[in-house]
Enzyme design. Structure first.
Site: not given
Ligand code: NAD
Length: 346
Positions: A11, A31, A58, A130-132, A155, A158-159, A185, A285
């Site tokens: 996303f 990815d 990764i 993340t802010d979490e 989650y 881990s972050k 987001n 949750r």
């Molecule tokens: P998402 O789940 O939409 O996308 C994650 C992507 O990572 C996917 O395309 C997936 O295929 C890829 N992926 C997962 N495991 C993988 C691996 N082992 N190797 C390679 N690729 C892999 O996540 P998002 O919402 O786009 O979040 C992106 C980042 O932002 C993350 O690090 C998340 O922790 C952080 N984040 C997200 C939010 C939110 O509101 N969505 C908020 C704070 C932080």
């Protein structure tokens, strides 16, 4: 710049890739295409000569070494992660492997590439978090970059671990890192298991709109395209070793957010009864953090960044996007777990 983006089919990653290419950067998207990866989100750049895709995981260090050597990036933006809190409650293992071990692999592959190239000054490793990691707030206060870490879900733990690793690689090995911690987001191309798309799609389908507990949890909503803009700014202008919190300056209780989406739909796709009649409160949750709120002073005062939209404007654009892009979300609704209540096995 040539930027290696991990998780670019996700996303936020896809928003970063689209914006970076639009600004003339070369992008290599690494990815693994898990259930959350979606190359259709990158259709607009797929044939652009500035864009390349590497299908890799990764957790696979050898693949990372090969990709660094083949593409010789100037910078890394590391977004690949398991990202859904409810999934982390049902099955934390993937979160440990991807978010912690995967980040360790990225740091080591990045470090060995950086050393091999003679430690170029301009190289950057940008870790997106993340802010979490800061835990939960009461009714008052905000997260600053100095708020102690207090993660409470598999989650967020881990972050938090991955953030500590990134800082350690900076302190210990001098790897030129920057970090960002952002709030929730929302926006176009959001995977249909997250709150905002669930509300829009269930409303349109005439299904119950599930709201956890009493809907009183507060989040600070950040429009994904604003976030992508902030991330590129931090990559280019952020101080080494420094963290920046990125928020939307848009705090809202879940129930109010859901009602706003319903009233936007009432205007755009009117039907006999208001969409809000479909709201259904469901079991909360486990360990649901009450409130997250970001103090955005650092990124605003040091880098001059502010979000460009209010939550009402962003939601209006988002709802319109889902109405206009049914093909995109219909395909994803058939993926594993989508449409089911997750996070109840704990
Ligand atoms: P998402 O789940 O939409 O996308 C994650 C992507 O990572 C996917 O395309 C997936 O295929 C890829 N992926 C997962 N495991 C993988 C691996 N082992 N190797 C390679 N690729 C892999 O996540 P998002 O919402 O786009 O979040 C992106 C980042 O932002 C993350 O690090 C998340 O922790 C952080 N984040 C997200 C939010 C939110 O509101 N969505 C908020 C704070 C932080």
């Amino acid at each position: 710049m040539k930027i290696l983006v991990t998780g670019g089919a996700g996303f936020i990653g896809s928003a970063v890739v689209r914006l970076a290419v639009a600004r003339g950067h070369e992008v290599v998207n690494l990815d693994a295409l898990t259930y959350a990866g979606c190359l259709e989100s990158l259709a607009s750049v797929a044939d652009d000569p500035l864009y390349r895709f590497e299908h890799a995981d990764i957790r696979d260090r050898a693949a990372l070494d090969r990709i660094f050597a083949a593409h010789q990036p100037d910078a890394v933006m590391h977004l690949a992660a398991e990202s859904h809190v409810d999934r982390s409650i049902d099955g934390p293992g993937d979160f440990i492997e991807t978010n912690i071990t995967g980040t360790y692999n990225m740091l080591e592959a990045g470090r060995s590439y950086w050393v091999m190239r003679g430690k170029p000054e301009g190289f950057r490793f940008h870790h997106i978090s993340t802010d979490e990691v800061y835990g939960s707030l009461g009714p008052e206060g905000m997260f600053t970059e100095d708020t102690p870490y207090d993660p409470r879900s598999p989650y967020s733990a881990s972050k938090a671990s991955s953030d500590h690793l990134v800082r350690a690689w900076h302190e210990t090995y001098g790897l030129p890192v920057v970090l960002t911690n952002c709030s929730n987001n929302y926006g176009p191309f959001h995977f249909p298991e997250k709150l905002v798309p669930v509300v829009i799609l269930n409303a349109l389908a005439g299904k119950p709109i599930p709201v956890y507990g009493e809907g009183l949890n507060v989040r600070d909503w950040l429009y994904v395209e604003d976030h992508a803009d902030a991330l590129l700014l931090v990559l280019e202008k952020g101080d080494l070793g420094r963290s920046y919190n990125i928020g939307g300056e848009n705090e809202a209780r879940n129930i109010d957010l859901v009602k706003t989406i319903c009233s936007i739909l009432d205007q755009k796709r009117p039907k006999e009864t208001p969409y809000a009649d479909q709201i259904t409160f469901v079991q909360d949750r486990a360990g649901h953090d009450l409130r997250y709120a970001i103090d955005p002073s650092r990124i605003r005062d040091e880098l001059g960044w502010r979000p460009s939209v209010t939550v009402e404007e962003g939601l209006e654009r988002t709802v319109q996007w889902y109405l206009d892009n049914e093909d995109w979300w219909r395909t994803l609704q058939n993926r594993e777990g989508v449409g089911q209540r997750l996070g109840t096995k704990g």
